[in-house]
Design a protein around this motif. Structure first.
Motif, PDB file in Angstrom:
ATOM      1  N   LYS A 167      39.298  17.570  51.761  1.00 34.01           N
ATOM      2  CA  LYS A 167      39.452  18.990  51.436  1.00 34.01           C
ATOM      3  C   LYS A 167      39.952  19.225  50.029  1.00 34.01           C
ATOM      4  O   LYS A 167      40.074  20.377  49.596  1.00 34.01           O
ATOM      5  CB  LYS A 167      40.457  19.622  52.413  1.00 34.01           C
ATOM      6  N   ILE A 168      40.259  18.150  49.304  1.00 31.59           N
ATOM      7  CA  ILE A 168      41.008  18.321  48.072  1.00 31.59           C
ATOM      8  C   ILE A 168      40.244  19.090  46.988  1.00 31.59           C
ATOM      9  O   ILE A 168      40.845  19.738  46.145  1.00 31.59           O
ATOM     10  CB  ILE A 168      41.533  16.944  47.573  1.00 31.59           C
ATOM     11  N   PHE A 169      38.884  19.056  47.033  1.00 28.68           N
ATOM     12  CA  PHE A 169      38.121  19.821  46.037  1.00 28.68           C
ATOM     13  C   PHE A 169      37.878  21.266  46.485  1.00 28.68           C
ATOM     14  O   PHE A 169      37.169  22.018  45.833  1.00 28.68           O
ATOM     15  CB  PHE A 169      36.764  19.151  45.757  1.00 28.68           C
ATOM     16  N   GLY A 170      38.468  21.613  47.624  1.00 31.77           N
ATOM     17  CA  GLY A 170      38.266  22.974  48.149  1.00 31.77           C
ATOM     18  C   GLY A 170      39.076  23.991  47.362  1.00 31.77           C
ATOM     19  O   GLY A 170      40.093  23.660  46.753  1.00 31.77           O
ATOM     20  N   ARG A 171      38.617  25.247  47.410  1.00 30.94           N
ATOM     21  CA  ARG A 171      39.299  26.301  46.660  1.00 30.94           C
ATOM     22  C   ARG A 171      40.713  26.523  47.204  1.00 30.94           C
ATOM     23  O   ARG A 171      40.893  26.687  48.404  1.00 30.94           O
ATOM     24  CB  ARG A 171      38.488  27.586  46.781  1.00 30.94           C
ATOM     25  N   GLU A 178      45.842   6.592  47.395  1.00 30.44           N
ATOM     26  CA  GLU A 178      46.644   6.073  48.495  1.00 30.44           C
ATOM     27  C   GLU A 178      47.992   6.758  48.415  1.00 30.44           C
ATOM     28  O   GLU A 178      48.637   6.732  47.345  1.00 30.44           O
ATOM     29  CB  GLU A 178      46.790   4.554  48.361  1.00 30.44           C
ATOM     30  N   GLU A 179      48.388   7.358  49.505  1.00 25.74           N
ATOM     31  CA  GLU A 179      49.629   8.138  49.477  1.00 25.74           C
ATOM     32  C   GLU A 179      50.805   7.239  49.097  1.00 25.74           C
ATOM     33  O   GLU A 179      50.961   6.135  49.620  1.00 25.74           O
ATOM     34  CB  GLU A 179      49.875   8.782  50.847  1.00 25.74           C
ATOM     35  N   GLY A 180      51.598   7.713  48.160  1.00 24.80           N
ATOM     36  CA  GLY A 180      52.792   6.962  47.729  1.00 24.80           C
ATOM     37  C   GLY A 180      52.497   5.906  46.682  1.00 24.80           C
ATOM     38  O   GLY A 180      53.412   5.335  46.099  1.00 24.80           O
ATOM     39  N   LYS A 181      51.185   5.614  46.443  1.00 26.76           N
ATOM     40  CA  LYS A 181      50.865   4.552  45.470  1.00 26.76           C
ATOM     41  C   LYS A 181      50.204   5.095  44.216  1.00 26.76           C
ATOM     42  O   LYS A 181      50.438   4.605  43.113  1.00 26.76           O
ATOM     43  CB  LYS A 181      49.934   3.524  46.122  1.00 26.76           C
ATOM     44  N   ARG A 201      45.415  10.496  53.271  1.00 25.92           N
ATOM     45  CA  ARG A 201      44.015  10.178  53.624  1.00 25.92           C
ATOM     46  C   ARG A 201      43.343  11.319  54.400  1.00 25.92           C
ATOM     47  O   ARG A 201      42.214  11.704  54.092  1.00 25.92           O
ATOM     48  CB  ARG A 201      43.987   8.887  54.453  1.00 25.92           C
ATOM     49  N   ALA A 202      44.073  11.867  55.364  1.00 26.07           N
ATOM     50  CA  ALA A 202      43.476  12.888  56.240  1.00 26.07           C
ATOM     51  C   ALA A 202      43.083  14.152  55.486  1.00 26.07           C
ATOM     52  O   ALA A 202      42.288  14.950  55.976  1.00 26.07           O
ATOM     53  CB  ALA A 202      44.451  13.235  57.353  1.00 26.07           C
TER      54      ALA A 202
END
Ligand code: ADP
Length: 472
Positions: free
Chosen positions: A417-421, A458-461, A412-413
């Motif tokens: 940032k996931i779409f960041g270069r 969701e992490e792990g799911k 989640r945290a």
């Protein structure tokens, strides 16, 4: 993603807020200090008046007071008036001195004498118009004085020396009044002596003290402003340097990827020639090796074009070329690429794609890159035995693609940032190969075509990516 422009903008707002805060704080401190000094000066003035009026009260003979009050004794009146005049003249700024006593009405006092009671007309006519106006007339014994608006006269003056808290203003000056009881032989208070002192000097003094305070505020604000601007300039210079570095990095990325593109496609071309037998028939072993090399070449070429896309987006040079796109064959090709990967990884790949879809106007390469990247990520980040769903639908002139997996998910945290270069989530970074270019380019490609891309995870799911693209 680290956005220098946004950061600089936010910094300017913060600077302005801090500056404003400083100004408010400096003004408040200066105002409080000024008020404190003003009160101190006022208290000192009040103490001085109390001491004058208390001393004056001891000079008045109470018997004279009684004689004037009860028998209208002329001689005693003269004595009192003389004494009041002495008191008045002995103190600079002392304007009026008078004696009053209580009447049956608690809200009315009665004059017994005033320093001016016996003054001739020429002295009383303060505005020199030959007429004695009410406010110029000197109080005579027996004249009433209403004290409803004078709480100190009403409640304190006959008990102990006291001073008015408020200033009185008449047409000539601003005054402060002080009173002290006149006591008989038994110590009973039979009247009061009052003095009115002009406080114009005091007001001037207070105003004078305000000047250094104002200068202090201005100096403080100036100092803070200078310092803030200096800090802002320093920050701007730093931002500018960072921007330049960033630009140089993008430029370098662009040059390197351009330089790599040609040799990579040459290698691909030579391998193709070898594979086609243009340079003589190959045996099975050689064919196998050439096929492996062609696979590596393809991957290299994909990576190079991905880096090129990244630098194009960074430099604002992304070019979208919308063309007629047959969605049926488009998805057919993508599925054909992903199917073997899913089979190899033992991930169940479930497709829900309409049989017939209309023609769309989209950039083939970028759209393909986006959907293929989402699907290959879904397979890549889902362990064996997991599932990947691909749902496609056409609605209201839009193409909706949903890619859902039961994989490792994104913490989640880190989701912001996931779409960041080049950003890779912490749970993927050391576990699975990747470079963090795909989603950055996908977002750029979707948005450049007027669409939207987002996800839930969701992490792990598992993770679900959503893409909406306008068909036209
Ligand atoms: P790459 O996959 O090469 O690392 P991407 O830009 O495609 O680069 O993805 C960026 C990061 O987003 C990945 O490194 C991974 O942490 C995360 N990610 C993308 N898709 C998924 C997914 N389906 N499940 C879990 N994490 C994902």
């Amino acid at each position: 993603m680290f956005d220098i422009k946004k950061l600089a903008g936010r910094n300017e707002i913060r600077t302005a807020t801090i500056l404003l805060g400083f100004i408010v704080l400096a003004s408040s401190i200066a105002f409080v200090l000024f008020k404190y000094t003003e009160n101190l000066l006022k208290e000192r003035l009040q103490e001085r008046l109390i001491s004058i009026v208390s001393t004056a009260a001891t000079h008045i003979d109470y018997e004279d007071v009684i004689k004037v009050a009860e028998q209208k004794d002329e001689n005693s009146l003269k004595v009192l008036v003389e004494q009041l005049k002495e008191i008045r003249d002995a103190n600079e700024n002392l304007r009026y001195a008078y004696i009053m006593r209580q009447t049956e009405d608690p809200l009315v006092l009665e004059f017994i004498a005033d320093a001016e009671t016996l003054e001739p007309v020429e002295v009383l006519d303060q505005n020199f118009d030959g007429i004695i106006q009410d406010e110029e007339a000197a109080p005579q014994p027996g004249d009433p004085f209403e004290i409803a608006d004078y709480p100190v006269l009403r409640d304190e003056a006959f008990y102990h020396p006291s001073v008015d808290r408020d200033l009185e203003e008449d047409q000539w000056s601003v005054q402060m009044s002080a009173y002290a009881p006149i006591r008989n032989a038994e110590g009973d208070s039979i009247a009061i002596i009052g003095i009115d002192v002009t406080v114009d000097d005091f007001l001037a003094l207070t105003q004078e003290t305000f000047l250094p305070f104002s200068l202090f505020i201005i100096f403080l604000i100036l100092l803070l402003t200078l310092q803030t601007f200096y800090l802002v300039r320093m920050w701007e210079e730093r931002v500018e340097a960072m921007r330049e570095l960033d630009r140089q990095k993008d430029e370098l990325l662009s040059i390197v990827s351009h330089q790599l593109a040609t040799p990579v496609s040459s290698i691909k071309w030579y391998l193709e020639m070898l594979d086609d037998g243009d340079l003589g028939e190959l045996n099975n072993d050689q064919k196998e090796h050439i096929a492996a090399m062609r696979g590596i070449g393809m991957n290299m070429s994909d990576l190079v074009s991905m880096i090129l896309d990244v630098s194009r987006i960074q430099l604002g040079r992304m070019k979208i070329e919308k063309q007629d796109l047959d969605l049926n064959s488009f998805f057919h090709e993508i599925i054909a690429t992903i199917d073997p990967k899913a089979t190899e990884k033992k991930v169940e790949f479930i497709k829900n794609i309409p049989e017939k879809m209309p023609l769309a106007k989209l950039d083939r390469r970028y759209t393909n890159m986006t959907i293929e990247n989402l699907l290959s990520n879904a397979v890549k980040y889902t362990p064996s035995g997991g599932k990947v769903n691909c749902d496609v639908k056409i609605e209201n002139g839009n193409l909706y693609v949903t890619v859902k997996d039961t994989g490792m998910g994104i913490p989640r945290a880190e989701q912001d940032k996931i779409f960041g270069r080049m950003y890779r989530a912490s749970n993927a970074r050391n576990a699975i190969d990747g470079n963090g270019f795909g989603l950055f380019v996908a977002k750029g490609a979707v948005e450049a075509q007027g669409g939207k891309i987002w996800f839930e995870s969701e992490e792990g799911k598992g993770t679900t990516f959503f893409v909406v693209l306008p068909l036209n």
